[in-house]
Every structure is written in structure tokens, then in C-alpha cells.
Design a protein around this motif. Structure first.
Motif, short mmCIF file in Angstrom:
data_model
loop_
_atom_site.label_atom_id
_atom_site.label_comp_id
_atom_site.label_asym_id
_atom_site.label_seq_id
_atom_site.Cartn_x
_atom_site.Cartn_y
_atom_site.Cartn_z
N LYS A 39 -2.48 2.53 -10.82
CA LYS A 39 -3.20 3.53 -11.61
C LYS A 39 -3.78 2.91 -12.88
CE LYS A 39 -0.50 7.54 -10.12
NZ LYS A 39 0.46 8.58 -10.56
N ILE A 40 -2.99 2.07 -13.55
CA ILE A 40 -3.47 1.39 -14.75
C ILE A 40 -4.67 0.52 -14.41
CG2 ILE A 40 -2.89 -0.41 -16.44
CD1 ILE A 40 -0.01 0.70 -16.38
N ARG A 41 -4.57 -0.22 -13.32
CA ARG A 41 -5.66 -1.11 -12.89
C ARG A 41 -6.94 -0.31 -12.63
NH1 ARG A 41 -7.98 -3.49 -8.18
NH2 ARG A 41 -8.19 -5.74 -8.36
N ALA A 42 -6.80 0.80 -11.91
CA ALA A 42 -7.96 1.63 -11.58
C ALA A 42 -8.62 2.19 -12.84
CB ALA A 42 -7.56 2.76 -10.65
N GLU A 43 -7.82 2.66 -13.78
CA GLU A 43 -8.38 3.24 -15.02
C GLU A 43 -9.04 2.18 -15.88
OE1 GLU A 43 -5.78 5.90 -17.15
OE2 GLU A 43 -5.01 6.73 -15.28
N GLU A 46 -12.31 1.30 -14.29
CA GLU A 46 -13.27 2.40 -14.45
C GLU A 46 -13.92 2.36 -15.83
OE1 GLU A 46 -13.22 7.27 -14.67
OE2 GLU A 46 -11.61 6.25 -13.61
N VAL A 47 -13.11 2.17 -16.86
CA VAL A 47 -13.65 2.12 -18.23
C VAL A 47 -14.52 0.88 -18.42
CG1 VAL A 47 -13.02 1.85 -20.66
CG2 VAL A 47 -11.78 3.47 -19.23
N GLU A 53 -20.47 -5.47 -15.74
CA GLU A 53 -20.32 -5.62 -14.29
C GLU A 53 -19.17 -6.57 -14.05
OE1 GLU A 53 -23.80 -6.62 -11.99
OE2 GLU A 53 -25.06 -5.63 -13.48
N ILE A 54 -18.25 -6.15 -13.20
CA ILE A 54 -17.09 -6.99 -12.89
C ILE A 54 -16.96 -7.15 -11.39
CG2 ILE A 54 -15.78 -6.48 -14.98
CD1 ILE A 54 -14.36 -4.28 -13.53
N ASP A 55 -16.35 -8.24 -11.00
CA ASP A 55 -16.07 -8.49 -9.58
C ASP A 55 -14.66 -7.97 -9.30
OD1 ASP A 55 -15.94 -9.31 -7.01
OD2 ASP A 55 -16.31 -11.43 -7.41
#
Length: 87
Positions: A39-43, A46-47, A53-55
Motif C-alpha cells: 500500500k505504501i509503495r502504491a501511494e 501515485e504521488v 515519469e518513473i519506471d
């Protein structure tokens, strides 16, 4: 032949397995549930994706122990390669 292996950037399967085991042990010692880390990774992604732009495939997010004055405290460590900055 061993002399040239020192200059190679390619990890051996042994090194890859060793690194993965270290990550698993660090994660277990951090006492952070896998679901929470996801969840931390996804948030975070997202921010960040609003501004850069990130891979996503190359993102590494781990929990590690860090030496502190008060003892060992877990630390969240992120390695997020930036492809481009959005305007």
C-alpha cells in the motif's frame, strides 16, 4: 579468468540469491506486513507519478535496520529511477 570477473557488472546467480535473502530477512525484521508495504509503495508511486515519469518495474522499496543513537530502528528505503520530469 577470475581476474576479469572482478570487472564484470553482471551478478552471478549466487549473488542474486544472496541479495534476495538479505531483502527477505530485512523485511521480516522490520515488522511491517507485506500488505502495508504494498500500500505504501502504491501511494508513493501515485504521488510521484504526478510530477515525474518513473519506471515502475525498476522501483525498489525495502525496510531496513539502521543504526541510530537509540538503537536499531527500521528505515524505509526507496530506489526510484526517474525517467523524465513532467512540466
Amino acid at each position: 579468468m577470475d581476474f576479469f570477473k572482478k570487472f564484470s557488472n553482471k551478478q552471478t546467480p549466487k549473488d542474486v540469491a544472496k541479495d534476495r535473502l538479505k531483502l527477505i530477512l530485512i523485511h521480516d525484521r522490520g515488522d511491517l506486513p507485506h500488505e502495508t508495504l504494498d500500500k505504501i509503495r502504491a501511494e508513493i508511486l501515485e504521488v510521484l507519478s504526478k510530477y515525474i515519469e518513473i519506471d515502475i518495474d525498476d522501483v525498489e522499496l525495502t525496510v531496513s535496520k539502521s543504526e541510530n543513537v537509540d538503537g536499531n530502528n527500521p528505515a524505509l528505503v526507496a530506489n526510484i529511477p526517474i525517467k523524465n520530469i513532467k512540466n
